[in-house]
Design an enzyme around this catalytic site. Structure first.
Site, mmCIF file in Angstrom:
data_model
loop_
_atom_site.group_PDB
_atom_site.id
_atom_site.type_symbol
_atom_site.label_atom_id
_atom_site.label_comp_id
_atom_site.label_asym_id
_atom_site.label_seq_id
_atom_site.Cartn_x
_atom_site.Cartn_y
_atom_site.Cartn_z
ATOM 1 N N VAL A 125 0.835 -1.204 0.000
ATOM 2 C CA VAL A 125 0.000 0.000 0.000
ATOM 3 C C VAL A 125 0.869 1.253 0.000
ATOM 4 O O VAL A 125 0.599 2.222 -0.729
ATOM 5 C CB VAL A 125 -0.955 0.005 1.217
ATOM 6 C CG1 VAL A 125 -1.587 1.377 1.415
ATOM 7 C CG2 VAL A 125 -2.052 -1.052 1.033
ATOM 8 N N GLU A 126 1.926 1.242 0.794
ATOM 9 C CA GLU A 126 2.747 2.442 0.937
ATOM 10 C C GLU A 126 3.509 2.796 -0.341
ATOM 11 O O GLU A 126 3.498 3.959 -0.773
ATOM 12 C CB GLU A 126 3.742 2.266 2.088
ATOM 13 C CG GLU A 126 3.118 2.363 3.469
ATOM 14 C CD GLU A 126 2.652 3.766 3.812
ATOM 15 O OE1 GLU A 126 3.030 4.731 3.124
ATOM 16 O OE2 GLU A 126 1.888 3.894 4.788
ATOM 17 N N THR A 127 4.200 1.842 -0.941
ATOM 18 C CA THR A 127 5.131 2.196 -2.031
ATOM 19 C C THR A 127 5.150 1.205 -3.194
ATOM 20 O O THR A 127 6.060 1.258 -4.026
ATOM 21 C CB THR A 127 6.578 2.311 -1.495
ATOM 22 O OG1 THR A 127 6.990 1.035 -0.960
ATOM 23 C CG2 THR A 127 6.697 3.367 -0.419
#
Length: 341
Positions: A125-127
């Site tokens: 989700v983050e990167t």
């Protein structure tokens, strides 16, 4: 702090000269000089070195604009939000990431109690597994937001937060003997595969690959260990489930529902206490643990309700959003299922 020139089109320097904020010149801003004095007294920096550092900082209008709140009026839509993250590209890359780092993920799970699918879901989700870590110089973003945050109701609190992160950024650079300008990240100053803020790096990041240094930008193994350590330090409990789908018993306008949803990021009900408000069809929901009721709004469609455990709320302490936590949970589960086929 006064809401003066830092929020307008110019900033007043300590010399009395008026400077266009877009030109930077942070080393001449009165508030920056006050910050430098604090850093000298508190952390043992020299005024000359910090003046030289801030002379290199560039004002970043893009970071400032991206911090402005979204226009009001459009209802939240969980399905649309989820579709951005639980999608084929992230799933494909998640399988490859898990396959490559299966041993390290298993080690993190054994050491910290955080399942591999949660670690994988969060980094995805983050990167997108290190593919989108941000191209802003962290010093530029943090300094801009610390001293010229947009005019919002929480402006003072946000500037205080970013000044603390700027302090941590400078300390982290000194501790690692690195130029602070080598750090790149998001428009908010988050760094590396897991998008840790500098304060979180200093407090929660770990050298999980054993090379003698912490590097969340170039070491996915350090990212794996650091995410697991962060969650463990923020209330993650080993072998506890995350959430169960729920069905309302009461009207969506009831006072009891409003009260339950107003408990915030906490699991403060027993399953028995919630039975008069919402229930779950899942036979796997333990009766002897605390829950919170979570609502995921779907625009003009029906809202989804979930019974969330302390582990769900541990994820919200990484990003204070039900949508975010559920996306991490869903993406991780989806990758695990796809990998197991």
């Amino acid at each position: 702090m006064k809401k003066h020139a830092a929020a307008s089109s110019a900033s007043t320097a300590s010399s009395g000269k008026t400077l266009k904020k877009e030109e930077g010149h942070f080393e001449q801003w009165k508030e920056v000089n006050n910050f430098i004095a604090e850093m000298v007294n508190k952390n043992g920096f020299t005024e000359a070195e910090l003046k030289a550092t801030f002379k290199q900082v560039r004002y970043t209008e893009t970071a400032r604009q991206l911090m402005r709140p979204a226009p009001a009026g459009k209802p939240k839509n969980w399905k649309a939000y989820r579709a951005r993250f639980v999608e084929p590209y992230r799933i494909e890359n998640g399988i490859a990431f898990w396959d490559k780092y299966a041993n390290e993920l298993a080690r993190a799970e054994q050491q910290y109690g955080v399942p591999a699918e949660i670690i994988v879901g969060l980094i995805g989700v983050e990167t997108i597994f290190g593919k989108q870590t941000g191209g802003f110089r962290v010093m530029d973003a943090l300094t801009t937001l610390a001293f010229d945050y947009p005019d919002t109701p929480n402006r003072d609190a946000r500037m205080e937060f970013f000044r603390a992160e700027l302090e941590n950024m400078l300390l982290m650079a000194r501790e690692s003997s690195l130029d602070p300008f080598v750090f790149k990240g998001s428009y908010a100053g988050a760094i590396g595969w897991p998008q840790f803020m500098p304060g979180s790096i200093r407090k929660y990041a770990v050298d999980f690959d054993g090379d003698g240094k912490i590097n969340l930008t170039d070491s996915p193994v350090d990212a794996i260990g650091s995410v697991a350590h962060y969650l463990a330090e923020h209330g993650w409990k080993r072998n506890l489930p995350v959430a169960f789908p729920a069905t309302l018993i009461v009207s969506d306008k009831s006072e009891a529902l409003t009260t339950a949803l107003g408990k915030g990021l906490t699991a403060s009900y027993q399953l028995q206490d919630l039975k008069a408000i919402a229930t779950t069809a899942s036979s796997e929901a333990p009766a002897n643990i605390p829950y919170g009721l979570v609502d995921l709004q779907n625009g003009n469609e029906a809202t989804e309700y979930w019974l969330a455990t302390e582990n769900f709320f541990a994820i919200t302490l990484y990003n204070r959003s039900y949508f975010y936590a559920m996306s991490v949970y869903d993406l991780g589960r989806t990758i695990a299922a796809a990998r197991g086929k």
